[in-house]
Write a protein that holds these residues in place. Structure first.
Motif, mmCIF file in Angstrom:
data_model
loop_
_atom_site.group_PDB
_atom_site.id
_atom_site.type_symbol
_atom_site.label_atom_id
_atom_site.label_comp_id
_atom_site.label_asym_id
_atom_site.label_seq_id
_atom_site.Cartn_x
_atom_site.Cartn_y
_atom_site.Cartn_z
ATOM 1 N N UNK A 1 44.736 -12.673 98.866
ATOM 2 C CA UNK A 1 45.460 -12.471 97.429
ATOM 3 C C UNK A 1 45.193 -13.251 96.247
ATOM 4 N N UNK A 3 42.991 -12.918 94.315
ATOM 5 C CA UNK A 3 41.711 -12.648 93.733
ATOM 6 C C UNK A 3 41.820 -11.477 93.000
ATOM 7 N N UNK A 6 37.222 -11.897 89.862
ATOM 8 C CA UNK A 6 36.904 -12.645 88.676
ATOM 9 C C UNK A 6 35.558 -12.693 88.648
ATOM 10 N N UNK A 8 31.855 -14.243 87.808
ATOM 11 C CA UNK A 8 31.226 -15.650 87.688
ATOM 12 C C UNK A 8 30.943 -16.031 86.321
ATOM 13 N N UNK A 11 34.431 -17.701 85.692
ATOM 14 C CA UNK A 11 34.508 -18.871 86.658
ATOM 15 C C UNK A 11 33.733 -20.231 86.167
ATOM 16 N N UNK A 55 44.396 -14.885 85.066
ATOM 17 C CA UNK A 55 45.121 -15.951 86.053
ATOM 18 C C UNK A 55 46.474 -15.888 85.813
ATOM 19 N N UNK A 76 44.566 -26.307 89.338
ATOM 20 C CA UNK A 76 45.082 -25.876 90.499
ATOM 21 C C UNK A 76 44.197 -24.318 90.748
ATOM 22 N N UNK A 77 43.828 -23.551 89.832
ATOM 23 C CA UNK A 77 42.967 -22.389 89.866
ATOM 24 C C UNK A 77 41.691 -22.993 90.265
ATOM 25 N N UNK A 78 41.249 -24.077 89.758
ATOM 26 C CA UNK A 78 39.830 -24.675 90.256
ATOM 27 C C UNK A 78 39.975 -25.257 91.811
ATOM 28 N N UNK A 79 41.130 -25.263 92.341
ATOM 29 C CA UNK A 79 41.461 -25.686 93.687
ATOM 30 C C UNK A 79 41.246 -27.357 93.888
ATOM 31 N N UNK A 185 28.059 -14.592 104.943
ATOM 32 C CA UNK A 185 28.993 -14.251 103.716
ATOM 33 C C UNK A 185 30.123 -15.208 103.464
ATOM 34 N N UNK A 186 30.682 -15.678 104.642
ATOM 35 C CA UNK A 186 31.815 -16.649 104.370
ATOM 36 C C UNK A 186 31.690 -17.844 104.061
ATOM 37 N N UNK A 188 29.984 -20.578 101.107
ATOM 38 C CA UNK A 188 29.824 -20.820 99.940
ATOM 39 C C UNK A 188 28.532 -21.716 99.555
ATOM 40 N N UNK B 202 34.464 -25.940 94.437
ATOM 41 C CA UNK B 202 35.880 -26.006 94.548
ATOM 42 C C UNK B 202 36.497 -24.800 94.434
ATOM 43 N N UNK B 203 36.357 -23.976 93.129
ATOM 44 C CA UNK B 203 36.779 -22.821 93.033
ATOM 45 C C UNK B 203 36.717 -21.787 94.023
ATOM 46 N N UNK B 206 38.179 -22.084 97.765
ATOM 47 C CA UNK B 206 39.524 -21.500 97.539
ATOM 48 C C UNK B 206 39.795 -20.209 97.812
ATOM 49 N N UNK B 207 38.958 -19.757 96.557
ATOM 50 C CA UNK B 207 39.163 -18.024 96.778
ATOM 51 C C UNK B 207 38.658 -17.547 98.126
ATOM 52 N N UNK B 208 37.716 -18.025 98.661
ATOM 53 C CA UNK B 208 37.364 -17.495 100.066
ATOM 54 C C UNK B 208 38.448 -17.602 101.094
#
Lengths: 211, 211
Positions: A1, A3, A6, A8, A11, A55, A76-79, A185-186, A188, B202-203, B206-208
DNA sequence: TAGATTGTTAATCGATTAACAATC
DNA sequence: TAGATTGTTAATCGATTAACAATC
């Protein structure tokens, strides 16, 4: 959730917001309107409000945004509050330079080890790291729960290394090899392609000459 | 002339076409259709034809594109046949790594000198270069007709250095300082912002995790 | 309260994709 | 010639900008 799909484009603007807000913070500026931020960051006020509202509603009508709160939220959004175990593969010139790169700790990336395939440098000390043999890559990743790999290796062999480390459990790759890595896919992949950047500069310089 | 107002989206795809065409060339593949190229490069065939037709009709109906000719043409479009005098400013870790970067000669960039402001390393040898004092920057640029500067310096002071070198005649900057440089319209800046790239990774990681 | 500025919907703009006539 | 594939126009999609009611 969380997401909302968003784009690119949005981002890639987030780190810029984060940086400009940090600048404002260092100047003890406590509030800012989308209009004022627009003047310094160069995006339209409308775009800034659209971006942020992807966000959450961080602003307040009639007031604007609280710089400190917004900076923290975007962090936080950027992790950036998350912690990751990372390794660096390829201790050539660029790899050595990146080993000294202070940005990792801000992103929560903890470089645990440095690897290289060249027998001449395996075992040598690089900062706090003793350069390890790339043969030990998979074993190390599994044992130390490595999430992220920074690839500073030549084009040839880069896909092989990517396959191996992904297989061993790596979930993210910061890729400096000049190749488009194929990964499941999983996983990055964020690539920095210096050649593509340089060629773009070359193109733009030529264009300018022609006008 | 020649500039039909090409969008940055198109421009940033050009180096990728160039790279994939070089790959095909190394495999002795002589012709390729937009459909086949689409399969390996990942853009749609339609986009490939649109992109290329911004610069000319390089293909042939019923045949496709001649790989060697198209590679050569895109090289010209990118200005890789042009020669530029360049300097590198900031001989820290990253600057030293870039001094060894082989990509410059492909882009026609000839690094003529390396500068740094740190008295401890001024005069030291770095590859073929003796590190020069940044105080000599303007003088050197004027005397040696320097077109391009590669900036590998910290954020603080980067704008000052940019102002000086632009004033002395530099027309293009490959900027690694984490700051948006302000330059006159006729000066091209192409930035590589490692922090922005890392934060994007990083973003995305996190999304993943959230999905 | 009056003024300022957000959050959000609607309008516009630009980029991508689809379609197909032209032609090798 | 028939088949393949381009170059290019038209349709669609997505991102940016404008506008304004909501509200602090």
């Amino acid at each position: 959730m969380g997401n909302k799909n968003i784009s690119m484009a949005v981002i890639r603007r987030l780190p810029k917001y984060y940086r400009y807000l940090a600048d404002l913070l260092s100047k003890d500026i406590q509030r800012i309107s989308s209009k004022e931020l627009s003047d310094i960051i160069g995006f339209t006020a409308s775009q800034i409000r659209q971006d942020l509202n992807n966000f959450g509603g961080f602003g307040q009508q009639g007031y604007g945004y609280n710089v400190e709160a917004l900076h923290r939220e975007i962090g936080k959004i950027l992790g950036l509050d998350k912690k990751y175990n990372a390794i660096l593969v390829g201790a050539g010139n660029l790899g050595q330079a990146l080993t000294n790169y202070s940005g990792f700790k801000n992103a929560g990336f903890d470089i645990k080890a440095v690897f290289d395939a060249n027998p001449k440098i395996i075992g040598l000390k690089l900062r706090d790291y003793e350069i390890m043999d790339s043969d030990k890559l998979e074993e190390y990743i599994v044992e130390h729960n490595v999430d992220i790999a920074i690839l500073c290796i030549p084009k040839n062999g880069a896909q092989d290394v990517a396959d191996k480390i992904v297989n061993a459990g790596v979930k993210g790759i910061w890729n400096f090899a000049p190749i488009d890595l194929e990964v499941p896919n999983h996983v990055i992949v964020e690539s920095v392609n210096l050649t593509e950047s340089l060629f773009t500069l070359s193109y733009l310089m030529k264009e300018d000459n022609e006008i």
